[in-house]
Write a protein that holds these residues in place. Structure first.
Motif, PDB file in Angstrom:
ATOM      1  N   ALA A 353      -5.338  -7.985  -6.664  1.00 58.25           N
ATOM      2  CA  ALA A 353      -4.268  -8.240  -5.686  1.00 58.25           C
ATOM      3  C   ALA A 353      -4.758  -7.947  -4.271  1.00 58.25           C
ATOM      4  O   ALA A 353      -4.514  -8.736  -3.337  1.00 58.25           O
ATOM      5  N   GLU A 354      -5.457  -6.847  -4.106  1.00 55.94           N
ATOM      6  CA  GLU A 354      -5.955  -6.447  -2.795  1.00 55.94           C
ATOM      7  C   GLU A 354      -6.865  -7.512  -2.190  1.00 55.94           C
ATOM      8  O   GLU A 354      -6.837  -7.752  -0.976  1.00 55.94           O
ATOM      9  N   GLU A 355      -7.656  -8.169  -3.020  1.00 52.28           N
ATOM     10  CA  GLU A 355      -8.642  -9.123  -2.534  1.00 52.28           C
ATOM     11  C   GLU A 355      -8.162 -10.573  -2.592  1.00 52.28           C
ATOM     12  O   GLU A 355      -8.906 -11.487  -2.241  1.00 52.28           O
ATOM     13  N   HIS A 356      -6.893 -10.770  -3.028  1.00 50.73           N
ATOM     14  CA  HIS A 356      -6.364 -12.126  -3.127  1.00 50.73           C
ATOM     15  C   HIS A 356      -4.977 -12.245  -2.516  1.00 50.73           C
ATOM     16  O   HIS A 356      -4.094 -12.940  -3.020  1.00 50.73           O
ATOM     17  N   GLY A 357      -4.795 -11.544  -1.398  1.00 46.03           N
ATOM     18  CA  GLY A 357      -3.589 -11.724  -0.606  1.00 46.03           C
ATOM     19  C   GLY A 357      -2.374 -10.948  -1.056  1.00 46.03           C
ATOM     20  O   GLY A 357      -1.259 -11.188  -0.550  1.00 46.03           O
ATOM     21  N   GLY A 358      -2.524 -10.004  -1.988  1.00 40.11           N
ATOM     22  CA  GLY A 358      -1.395  -9.211  -2.452  1.00 40.11           C
ATOM     23  C   GLY A 358      -1.401  -7.818  -1.857  1.00 40.11           C
ATOM     24  O   GLY A 358      -2.050  -7.557  -0.836  1.00 40.11           O
ATOM     25  N   SER A 359      -0.689  -6.917  -2.490  1.00 43.74           N
ATOM     26  CA  SER A 359      -0.655  -5.528  -2.038  1.00 43.74           C
ATOM     27  C   SER A 359      -2.032  -4.901  -2.200  1.00 43.74           C
ATOM     28  O   SER A 359      -2.820  -5.288  -3.079  1.00 43.74           O
ATOM     29  N   THR A 360      -2.333  -3.923  -1.367  1.00 46.40           N
ATOM     30  CA  THR A 360      -3.599  -3.211  -1.476  1.00 46.40           C
ATOM     31  C   THR A 360      -3.497  -2.132  -2.549  1.00 46.40           C
ATOM     32  O   THR A 360      -2.404  -1.724  -2.949  1.00 46.40           O
ATOM     33  N   ALA A 361      -4.645  -1.641  -2.995  1.00 48.80           N
ATOM     34  CA  ALA A 361      -4.645  -0.544  -3.961  1.00 48.80           C
ATOM     35  C   ALA A 361      -3.959   0.680  -3.382  1.00 48.80           C
ATOM     36  O   ALA A 361      -3.248   1.406  -4.098  1.00 48.80           O
ATOM     37  N   GLN A 362      -4.127   0.916  -2.087  1.00 42.18           N
ATOM     38  CA  GLN A 362      -3.450   2.038  -1.443  1.00 42.18           C
ATOM     39  C   GLN A 362      -1.935   1.856  -1.495  1.00 42.18           C
ATOM     40  O   GLN A 362      -1.194   2.818  -1.734  1.00 42.18           O
ATOM     41  N   GLU A 363      -1.477   0.652  -1.307  1.00 48.50           N
ATOM     42  CA  GLU A 363      -0.029   0.390  -1.370  1.00 48.50           C
ATOM     43  C   GLU A 363       0.506   0.577  -2.792  1.00 48.50           C
ATOM     44  O   GLU A 363       1.615   1.101  -2.973  1.00 48.50           O
TER      45      GLU A 363
END
Length: 470
Positions: A353-363
């Motif tokens: 998700a982080e690398e494909h336009g979604g929420s980041t791992a931190q989020e």
């Protein structure tokens, strides 16, 4: 085929005679019985002691019309001690005969244990071959958490899923993840049916008797819970990823339209995973989509995960694909190490998700800390109920803390060491333990060595701590 059928008819009488006449040589017994379980913390009777399996050759015949399974298992193993007898995990089906090193062997059944007594004691280090003929209607098992596993019938066939011990419902073996082996699985089904298993399809042969024989080969080590056999009127598609990994997917009738989106990105996902975690660890990838409602979960069967209906979410496909590195290639030493499977696969979802336009791992991490279901609908679950490295019982090894708090452990490492060292750690863990087994203690030691950091606080608070991390 006729000769094999005759052998099955004769086997019960032969077995009865062997039970009376074999197993005593008159010599002094040099060996001792192998253990009837490996004392796994959650499944103490799973697996067996005294030997390690090198290879399974399974020859199966199944007709969905009557639900009968006829099988022969040829198990090649190495004795780790001198053995007067050894056990195989096996549930339900009728044993028709057993040989060891080509000689008739005595055997008896107690619950899910098949005890085999060779005609001659096995020496320590000896490579020995056990053949078991069996048949019957295989039945599913109920997991401690209520899920069903094992041999499960579908609308027009069957599918075998084995986590944690369900594989013993369709073949005898050493059913614990610590004993991995190569497999050759041959499945004979009525013409018009597909038979799908792990690895690569070596041959598909149309017989003159109205049946088709599928021969599957898995040279890489595989834990038995990851073995599968799926029989049905599947639509099969094949291909290759840009880097050359073979693709073989089978989709049940009626699921084709729903599965195009998420599964359609599988080649891209394999390439992405190879970039993040190291080279894809098997010769082929793909999917088995069984009819919706057959199962209540997806499972990372090696090289070809099983989905209960077409997966609608990319995250689910990424999760099961990530297991090919974390769980399938690097397998747990015991079921207590389950978070090493599920924590990594869940974190892979966050990375995708982080690398494909979604929420980041931190989020994602913050969402679980605060219960923000806008980021993840499961964020308000009981992810802190217990430490991921110490589930209270077998019913908990697939509970929220194993998945989500397990992923949070990984993110805390990332926060402590930074991205460069973290991603080197993740890739190195998968590459250095490729096709092996590993424990939580192995991981914590490796993480500190690889990153050069003291991570005791992460382990104490997030991995083993019983209080909700602050």
């Amino acid at each position: 085929m006729e000769l094999r059928a005759l052998s099955r008819l004769a086997a019960p009488a032969v077995a009865a005679l062997l039970a009376l006449t074999t197993g005593c040589t008159g010599d002094t017994v040099q060996g001792r019985p192998g253990a009837s379980g490996l004392r796994d913390p959650y499944f103490p009777r799973a697996g067996n002691g005294g030997y390690q399996v090198d290879h399974y050759a399974l020859d199966l015949a199944y007709d969905p019309a009557d639900g009968q399974l006829h099988g022969k298992a040829v198990i090649t193993a190495r004795a780790e001690q001198a053995l007067s007898s050894f056990n195989l995990d096996f549930s339900g089906l009728d044993v028709e005969g057993v040989t060891v090193q080509g000689e008739g062997a005595r055997y008896n059944r107690t619950g899910n244990e098949l005890t085999v007594r060779p005609a001659e004691d096995l020496e320590k280090g000896e490579v020995f071959r056990t053949e078991v003929d069996y048949s019957g209607k295989p039945k599913a098992l109920a997991d401690p958490d209520g899920a069903k596993e094992g041999w499960i019938t579908t609308e027009d066939g069957a599918v075998a899923v084995g986590e944690p011990v369900g594989s013993m419902t369709w073949f005898p073996g050493n059913h614990h993840p610590s004993d991995k082996a190569a497999y050759d699985i041959t499945i004979t089904v009525p013409r018009g049916y597909e038979a799908v298993s792990n690895g690569e399809l070596r041959s598909r042969t149309e017989g003159t008797d109205g049946r088709t024989v599928f021969a599957w080969h898995s040279p890489e080590p595989m834990a038995s819970y990851l073995a599968t056999a799926a029989i049905g009127r599947y639509k099969v598609t094949t291909g290759r990823t840009p880097s050359g990994v073979g693709l073989y997917s089978a989709v049940a009738p009626g699921e084709e339209a729903a599965g195009g989106g998420a599964l359609g990105r599988l080649p891209e996902m394999v390439e992405w995973g190879s970039g993040r975690f190291g080279p894809y660890p098997f010769a082929s990838a793909g999917a088995i989509v069984v009819p919706a409602g057959t199962l209540g979960y997806a499972l990372e069967t090696q090289g070809r995960p099983v989905y209960p209906g077409a997966p609608k979410d990319e995250e689910l496909v990424v999760h099961e694909l990530a297991h090919q590195w974390f769980g399938d290639s690097v397998s747990p030493k015991s079921w207590k190490d389950m978070w090493l499977n599920e924590g990594f696969a869940t974190y892979a979802e966050w990375l995708w998700a982080e690398e494909h336009g979604g929420s980041t791992a931190q989020e994602y991490f913050e969402a679980f800390r605060t219960g923000d279901t806008d980021v993840d609908e499961d964020a308000d679950g009981d992810w802190a109920a217990f430490p991921p490295a110490d589930p209270p019982g077998p019913q908990d090894i697939s509970a929220d803390p194993v998945y989500y708090r397990g992923a949070m452990v990984l993110h805390r490492i990332r926060q402590e060491v930074g991205d460069e060292k973290f991603f080197a750690l993740v890739r190195g863990w998968a590459e250095d333990h490729r096709h092996k087994n590993a424990s939580t203690a192995d991981f914590t030691a490796y993480a500190e060595e690889k990153t050069g950091r003291d991570l005791k606080k992460v382990w104490d608070v997030w991995l083993y701590g019983r209080a909700r991390p602050a």
